[in-house]
Design a protein around this motif. Sequence first.
Motif, PDB file in Angstrom:
ATOM      1  N   TRP A   1      -7.346   9.423  11.607  1.00 18.81           N
ATOM      2  CA  TRP A   1      -5.914   9.718  11.703  1.00 18.81           C
ATOM      3  C   TRP A   1      -5.381  10.253  10.377  1.00 18.81           C
ATOM      4  O   TRP A   1      -4.619  11.230  10.344  1.00 18.81           O
ATOM      5  CB  TRP A   1      -5.164   8.459  12.116  1.00 18.81           C
ATOM      6  CG  TRP A   1      -3.677   8.644  12.256  1.00 18.81           C
ATOM      7  CD1 TRP A   1      -2.718   8.327  11.351  1.00 18.81           C
ATOM      8  CD2 TRP A   1      -3.003   9.211  13.381  1.00 18.81           C
ATOM      9  NE1 TRP A   1      -1.487   8.659  11.829  1.00 18.81           N
ATOM     10  CE2 TRP A   1      -1.617   9.209  13.078  1.00 18.81           C
ATOM     11  CE3 TRP A   1      -3.427   9.721  14.599  1.00 18.81           C
ATOM     12  CZ2 TRP A   1      -0.660   9.679  13.962  1.00 18.81           C
ATOM     13  CZ3 TRP A   1      -2.466  10.202  15.487  1.00 18.81           C
ATOM     14  CH2 TRP A   1      -1.118  10.182  15.172  1.00 18.81           C
TER      15      TRP A   1
ATOM     16  N   LEU B   1     -11.039   5.325  13.494  1.00 12.24           N
ATOM     17  CA  LEU B   1      -9.713   5.657  13.996  1.00 12.24           C
ATOM     18  C   LEU B   1      -8.706   5.787  12.854  1.00 12.24           C
ATOM     19  O   LEU B   1      -7.927   6.755  12.800  1.00 12.24           O
ATOM     20  CB  LEU B   1      -9.247   4.594  14.993  1.00 12.24           C
ATOM     21  CG  LEU B   1     -10.009   4.557  16.331  1.00 12.24           C
ATOM     22  CD1 LEU B   1      -9.558   3.373  17.164  1.00 12.24           C
ATOM     23  CD2 LEU B   1      -9.783   5.857  17.104  1.00 12.24           C
TER      24      LEU B   1
ATOM     25  N   ARG C   1      -3.880  16.209  16.503  1.00 13.12           N
ATOM     26  CA  ARG C   1      -4.208  15.129  15.570  1.00 13.12           C
ATOM     27  C   ARG C   1      -4.897  13.979  16.288  1.00 13.12           C
ATOM     28  O   ARG C   1      -5.855  13.400  15.767  1.00 13.12           O
ATOM     29  CB  ARG C   1      -2.931  14.647  14.881  1.00 13.12           C
ATOM     30  CG  ARG C   1      -3.206  13.644  13.760  1.00 13.12           C
ATOM     31  CD  ARG C   1      -1.946  13.299  13.002  1.00 13.12           C
ATOM     32  NE  ARG C   1      -2.231  12.431  11.869  1.00 13.12           N
ATOM     33  CZ  ARG C   1      -1.309  11.972  11.024  1.00 13.12           C
ATOM     34  NH1 ARG C   1      -0.025  12.306  11.202  1.00 13.12           N
ATOM     35  NH2 ARG C   1      -1.656  11.192  10.004  1.00 13.12           N
ATOM     36  N   VAL C   2      -4.412  13.624  17.477  1.00 14.14           N
ATOM     37  CA  VAL C   2      -5.060  12.556  18.257  1.00 14.14           C
ATOM     38  C   VAL C   2      -6.465  12.971  18.650  1.00 14.14           C
ATOM     39  O   VAL C   2      -7.420  12.174  18.574  1.00 14.14           O
ATOM     40  CB  VAL C   2      -4.209  12.220  19.490  1.00 14.14           C
ATOM     41  CG1 VAL C   2      -4.966  11.268  20.422  1.00 14.14           C
ATOM     42  CG2 VAL C   2      -2.888  11.592  19.069  1.00 14.14           C
TER      43      VAL C   2
ATOM     44  N   THR D   1      -8.675  12.750  15.669  1.00 14.72           N
ATOM     45  CA  THR D   1      -8.928  11.342  15.330  1.00 14.72           C
ATOM     46  C   THR D   1      -9.994  10.750  16.231  1.00 14.72           C
ATOM     47  O   THR D   1     -10.932  10.078  15.764  1.00 14.72           O
ATOM     48  CB  THR D   1      -7.623  10.531  15.452  1.00 14.72           C
ATOM     49  OG1 THR D   1      -6.663  11.073  14.542  1.00 14.72           O
ATOM     50  CG2 THR D   1      -7.865   9.073  15.124  1.00 14.72           C
TER      51      THR D   1
END
Length: 369
Positions: free
Chosen positions: A89, A85, A10-11, A14
């Motif tokens: 996310w 960002l 996920r990071v 993102t």
Amino acid sequence: MDRAPGSSVRVKLTLSYAGFLMLAGVLLLAAVWLFLLRYVPDRALIVPGSTGTLTGGVFPIRSNLLRIFAPRAAAVLAFLLLFGLAGGWILAGRILAPLTRIRDATSMAANGSLSHRIRLPGRKDEFRELADAFDTMLARLEAHVAEQQRFAANASHELRTPLAISKALLDVARTDPNSDADEVIDRLHAVNTRAIHLTEALLLLSRANQRSFTREPVDLSLLAEEATETLLPLAEKHGVAIDTSGDITPTSGSQALLLQLTTNLVHNAIVHNLPAQGTVRVRTSVRPKTVVLTVENTGEKLTPELASTLTEPFRRGTERVHADNPGVGLGLAIVKTITHAHDGTLTLTPRPAGGLRVTVELPALGARR
């Protein structure tokens, strides 16, 4: 497998979304700046009174434009970074949500819970195809584990029976000095022979399940003739006539296992037959991509429900078996396992007049299924 800790997907997604948005913003601002440089002159001549001024002159434009454009461009990029960002996310979380359910189901399966299913809702896509494939795998694995547990329990019971009988006979011989030693020896020999047959059948079943055999060209019609000749004395003993015919049926597999398959089918057709004047028909035929072995016999009428259970281990159908040939209850189970190990299909169909028709369909030599 132990792995070093790393960033979550996920990071990474993102940062990828934000980076792409920043790159797109930079390119857009660069395109705007190039447009301004091309169409805005470096200096402009201002005529007195044309713009309400008292004095005229030449004024720089690009330098003033740069001082105005640069801070606003930086503000736009900062906004795009924050927006990228935050939006990235949220989007990454929504996209990866199905993976969370798949991961949870995998963890439950690893802990022994095979009854759980993902059942991911929504239209078909890559994640849902993965979830459906995982659900199918869990269903097959659950069925396989349940079958193995039943098999282990049945095998333990079947192996315990001759051992218990042997122990009882030995106890009687030891405690009763008047017992007939020859009779005890004969009974022990019969019990031990049955235990050996059962053990050999279990080993054969395990070997077929593991597919630990070398494939070679095999003609089912020759195996049918060999099995028929081998079992002809047994058929004559029970008053059963055997009729063998058909085409040359080349396939690929283990000759030993396929001979065992054919022998089991013919043997089963002989002992599960009429008390007298029964018949067994063995046929081989060729289809476009497969070869077929069909063994059918006369006998009592069977229901489709009963026929579907005859391939289960230790399912003897004792009401149809001659008392002097009880078997070990693994004949059709071995046939089923060998058939599946050779990528074939096994079909059991009750005959309207009584008896059973068993059809084994295997890939023809050189065919891919």
